[in-house]
Design an enzyme around this catalytic site. Sequence first.
Site, short mmCIF file in Angstrom:
data_model
loop_
_atom_site.label_atom_id
_atom_site.label_comp_id
_atom_site.label_asym_id
_atom_site.label_seq_id
_atom_site.Cartn_x
_atom_site.Cartn_y
_atom_site.Cartn_z
N ASP A 47 35.16 33.62 40.65
CA ASP A 47 35.65 32.27 40.87
C ASP A 47 36.65 32.28 42.03
OD1 ASP A 47 36.50 29.54 40.26
OD2 ASP A 47 38.28 30.49 39.39
N ASP A 99 39.29 29.26 42.95
CA ASP A 99 40.60 28.65 42.64
C ASP A 99 41.15 29.14 41.30
OD1 ASP A 99 41.00 26.82 44.91
OD2 ASP A 99 39.12 25.97 44.19
N LYS A 102 28.05 28.06 35.57
CA LYS A 102 28.10 29.21 36.48
C LYS A 102 27.26 30.37 35.93
CE LYS A 102 32.70 28.35 38.49
NZ LYS A 102 34.00 29.00 38.82
N ASP A 106 38.78 32.48 35.53
CA ASP A 106 40.00 32.07 34.82
C ASP A 106 39.82 30.84 33.93
OD1 ASP A 106 39.74 30.21 37.00
OD2 ASP A 106 41.85 29.66 36.69
N ASP A 143 34.15 29.21 33.76
CA ASP A 143 33.75 30.59 34.08
C ASP A 143 33.23 31.34 32.86
OD1 ASP A 143 34.61 30.47 36.82
OD2 ASP A 143 36.69 30.62 36.11
#
Lengths: 233, 233
Positions: A16, A18, A157, A180, A184
């Site tokens: 990931d 951000d 994802k 995070d 995810d």
Amino acid sequence: MRCNLLGMKFKAIVLDIDGTITHKDRRLNLRAAETLRTLNIPVVLATGNISCYAMAAAKLIGLNGYVIAENGGLVFTGYYKPPIVSNNIEECEKAFTFLSQHYKLTKLDPEYRKTEIALSRDFDMKEAKGLLKSQDFEVEIIDTKYAIHIKSNKINKGTGLRNIAKIMGLTPADFVAIGDSVNDAEMIQFAGFGIAVANGDAEAKKAADYVTKASFGDGAVEAIEYVRSKGCI
Amino acid sequence: MRCNLLGMKFKAIVLDIDGTITHKDRRLNLRAAETLRTLNIPVVLATGNISCYAMAAAKLIGLNGYVIAENGGLVFTGYYKPPIVSNNIEECEKAFTFLSQHYKLTKLDPEYRKTEIALSRDFDMKEAKGLLKSQDFEVEIIDTKYAIHIKSNKINKGTGLRNIAKIMGLTPADFVAIGDSVNDAEMIQFAGFGIAVANGDAEAKKAADYVTKASFGDGAVEAIEYVRSKGCI
């Protein structure tokens, strides 16, 4: 760790952007960028953000343009290559129209976003989730801390990882995944080895094989160094 | 240097991205990013690239979303703020249609590009320039080493700098400008102090008050440290 038991190594990393390779304020963690540049296996960026943000990040970090964007809705295997599109935006638009009767919603990047809807985090999402339960839209609404997303409940994802792995001639089990947020979780779960950074939320940590001590980009550095120290990449 | 003669300091910095704060292969120079983060004056990114690339770069470097994109065609003074648009794309399209009779041209990012046309660098631009001279389109064709641009001959990063300076309550003379390419020349010329990095082309160096010894991102670091060492920022 699996890779040592079987004497194999992981063949790629998916992570990931951000909150995972950045600082809290979304500035790129320069140590994380430096660490990614030392890897000699493919690195896939997986984000809920739009594809041109992910492509810019890949270019600036110095990666090969392997990108999962819009929470799995778009998958790219290189710069200027046409994406694999998992498009359910019509269903998202229906849910948006329904929720707009109850809240003043602000779309983010609507002109760039192809497969899902991102909204400003300025309405009661928990309540909105409840309202959606009473409907039969095939969507879910999630908060990534950077935006609230109305997305297909069939795309995430993790499905993006399955798609890109296939094109790369790999399986999700060949990947180390680092993230995070709630968006995810499937990617972390489907990967051969899943890692959540310390700032990660409960869903990401629950799905992970390993949780770092460090937060944000420093956590991603710790994660990569941990896997490397085990001889798994 | 001007700033010392007048005992004033420059109030902002405007700089190009690709070739100026990157490595040759367009990877962000991490020392340049680190140096930009130490500045306590506004930093404007000025690029021939599309706005979402520039905005992503600004976000990842940690800037405030001051962006000049598409060679001055779009000017932003913050994230999610509507841009000032200097739109002459119709004229560019006419020139594109004319040149398409002579060359197989490939547009770059057409869906994202609002005010000019960028093309793959796979045709004889010098010859194309000659062909355009025989026409009266109000455009120019330039090679930034990353793309060939068909752009309005009335719009450039210099006019973009004038526009953004005005909104910021400044004048171009309040800026230090750093760049490397022909499309940086006007911006370097209009700025209070203009710097070209060592890899810069002749037009950029000719317009500059100072040319760095170092190339690419290391040149930008040298440029900022030079201006700082003179007490000008």
